[in-house]
Design a protein around this motif. Structure first.
Motif, short mmCIF file in Angstrom:
data_model
loop_
_atom_site.label_atom_id
_atom_site.label_comp_id
_atom_site.label_asym_id
_atom_site.label_seq_id
_atom_site.Cartn_x
_atom_site.Cartn_y
_atom_site.Cartn_z
N GLU A 5 -21.89 5.64 -95.73
CA GLU A 5 -22.12 4.31 -96.28
C GLU A 5 -23.34 3.67 -95.66
O GLU A 5 -24.13 2.99 -96.34
CB GLU A 5 -20.89 3.41 -96.06
N GLN A 6 -23.53 3.88 -94.36
CA GLN A 6 -24.70 3.32 -93.68
C GLN A 6 -25.99 3.98 -94.19
O GLN A 6 -26.99 3.30 -94.39
CB GLN A 6 -24.58 3.48 -92.17
N VAL A 7 -25.96 5.27 -94.41
CA VAL A 7 -27.13 5.98 -94.94
C VAL A 7 -27.43 5.47 -96.35
O VAL A 7 -28.60 5.22 -96.69
CB VAL A 7 -26.90 7.50 -94.94
N GLN A 8 -26.41 5.28 -97.15
CA GLN A 8 -26.60 4.76 -98.50
C GLN A 8 -27.20 3.35 -98.45
O GLN A 8 -28.06 3.00 -99.26
CB GLN A 8 -25.29 4.75 -99.27
N ARG A 9 -26.75 2.55 -97.49
CA ARG A 9 -27.28 1.19 -97.35
C ARG A 9 -28.76 1.22 -96.92
O ARG A 9 -29.57 0.44 -97.43
CB ARG A 9 -26.45 0.38 -96.35
N ILE A 10 -29.11 2.13 -96.02
CA ILE A 10 -30.51 2.29 -95.61
C ILE A 10 -31.36 2.62 -96.84
O ILE A 10 -32.42 2.03 -97.06
CB ILE A 10 -30.66 3.41 -94.55
N ASN A 11 -30.89 3.55 -97.65
CA ASN A 11 -31.62 3.96 -98.85
C ASN A 11 -31.72 2.82 -99.87
O ASN A 11 -32.76 2.63 -100.49
CB ASN A 11 -30.99 5.20 -99.48
N ALA A 12 -30.65 2.07 -100.02
CA ALA A 12 -30.65 0.95 -100.96
C ALA A 12 -31.66 -0.12 -100.52
O ALA A 12 -32.40 -0.66 -101.34
CB ALA A 12 -29.26 0.34 -101.08
N LEU A 13 -31.69 -0.40 -99.23
CA LEU A 13 -32.65 -1.38 -98.72
C LEU A 13 -34.09 -0.89 -98.87
O LEU A 13 -34.99 -1.67 -99.17
CB LEU A 13 -32.34 -1.72 -97.26
N ALA A 14 -34.30 0.41 -98.69
CA ALA A 14 -35.64 0.97 -98.86
C ALA A 14 -36.09 0.84 -100.31
O ALA A 14 -37.24 0.47 -100.58
CB ALA A 14 -35.67 2.43 -98.41
N ARG A 15 -35.19 1.14 -101.25
CA ARG A 15 -35.53 1.00 -102.67
C ARG A 15 -35.83 -0.45 -103.02
O ARG A 15 -36.80 -0.75 -103.72
CB ARG A 15 -34.39 1.53 -103.55
N LYS A 16 -35.00 -1.36 -102.53
CA LYS A 16 -35.20 -2.78 -102.81
C LYS A 16 -36.51 -3.27 -102.20
O LYS A 16 -37.23 -4.06 -102.80
CB LYS A 16 -34.03 -3.60 -102.29
N SER A 17 -36.83 -2.78 -101.02
CA SER A 17 -38.07 -3.17 -100.35
C SER A 17 -39.29 -2.79 -101.18
O SER A 17 -40.23 -3.58 -101.32
CB SER A 17 -38.15 -2.50 -98.98
N ARG A 18 -39.25 -1.59 -101.75
CA ARG A 18 -40.37 -1.14 -102.59
C ARG A 18 -40.42 -1.89 -103.91
O ARG A 18 -41.50 -2.17 -104.43
CB ARG A 18 -40.27 0.36 -102.84
N ALA A 19 -39.27 -2.22 -104.46
CA ALA A 19 -39.21 -2.84 -105.79
C ALA A 19 -39.52 -4.33 -105.76
O ALA A 19 -40.33 -4.81 -106.55
CB ALA A 19 -37.83 -2.60 -106.40
N GLY A 21 -39.03 -6.46 -102.51
CA GLY A 21 -39.14 -7.06 -101.18
C GLY A 21 -37.78 -7.44 -100.62
O GLY A 21 -36.79 -7.52 -101.35
N LEU A 22 -37.75 -7.67 -99.32
CA LEU A 22 -36.50 -7.98 -98.63
C LEU A 22 -36.56 -9.37 -98.01
O LEU A 22 -37.62 -9.86 -97.63
CB LEU A 22 -36.24 -6.96 -97.51
N THR A 23 -35.38 -9.98 -97.87
CA THR A 23 -35.29 -11.24 -97.14
C THR A 23 -35.35 -10.92 -95.66
O THR A 23 -35.25 -9.75 -95.25
CB THR A 23 -33.96 -11.96 -97.46
N GLU A 24 -35.49 -11.94 -94.84
CA GLU A 24 -35.54 -11.74 -93.39
C GLU A 24 -34.23 -11.12 -92.87
O GLU A 24 -34.25 -10.27 -91.99
CB GLU A 24 -35.83 -13.06 -92.66
N GLU A 25 -33.11 -11.56 -93.44
CA GLU A 25 -31.81 -11.00 -93.03
C GLU A 25 -31.73 -9.52 -93.38
O GLU A 25 -31.24 -8.71 -92.59
CB GLU A 25 -30.67 -11.74 -93.71
N GLU A 26 -32.22 -9.15 -94.56
CA GLU A 26 -32.20 -7.75 -94.98
C GLU A 26 -33.14 -6.91 -94.14
O GLU A 26 -32.83 -5.76 -93.80
CB GLU A 26 -32.55 -7.63 -96.46
N LYS A 27 -34.28 -7.48 -93.76
CA LYS A 27 -35.22 -6.76 -92.89
C LYS A 27 -34.58 -6.48 -91.54
O LYS A 27 -34.73 -5.39 -90.98
CB LYS A 27 -36.51 -7.55 -92.70
#
Length: 69
Positions: A5-19, A21-27
């Motif tokens: 689940e943690q690996v999936q969350r890392i990947n989801a955040l990476a995709r969102k970052s590219r698409a 951007g991330l909030t400060e909390e997500e970063k």
């Protein structure tokens, strides 16, 4: 140990970052998850190397030592 689940969350955040951007909390979450992943990989490698032996040409086996020992 890091979970799937943690690996999936890392990947989801990476995709969102590219698409978009991330909030400060997500970063901050992404940085913490990445650090946990790196620490888990390093621990696994260290564990593997602690159980590694080098076979000398004469047939004897020498336990691998940490650098500086």
């Amino acid at each position: 140990m890091i979970t799937d689940e943690q690996v999936q969350r890392i990947n989801a955040l990476a995709r969102k970052s590219r698409a978009e951007g991330l909030t400060e909390e997500e970063k901050a979450e992404q940085a913490a998850l990445r650090r946990a992943y790196i620490d888990a990989v390093k621990a696994s490698l260290e564990s593997h190397l602690e159980n590694t032996y080098i076979q000398e040409p004469n047939g004897s086996k020498t336990k691998l030592k940490k650098k500086g020992e």
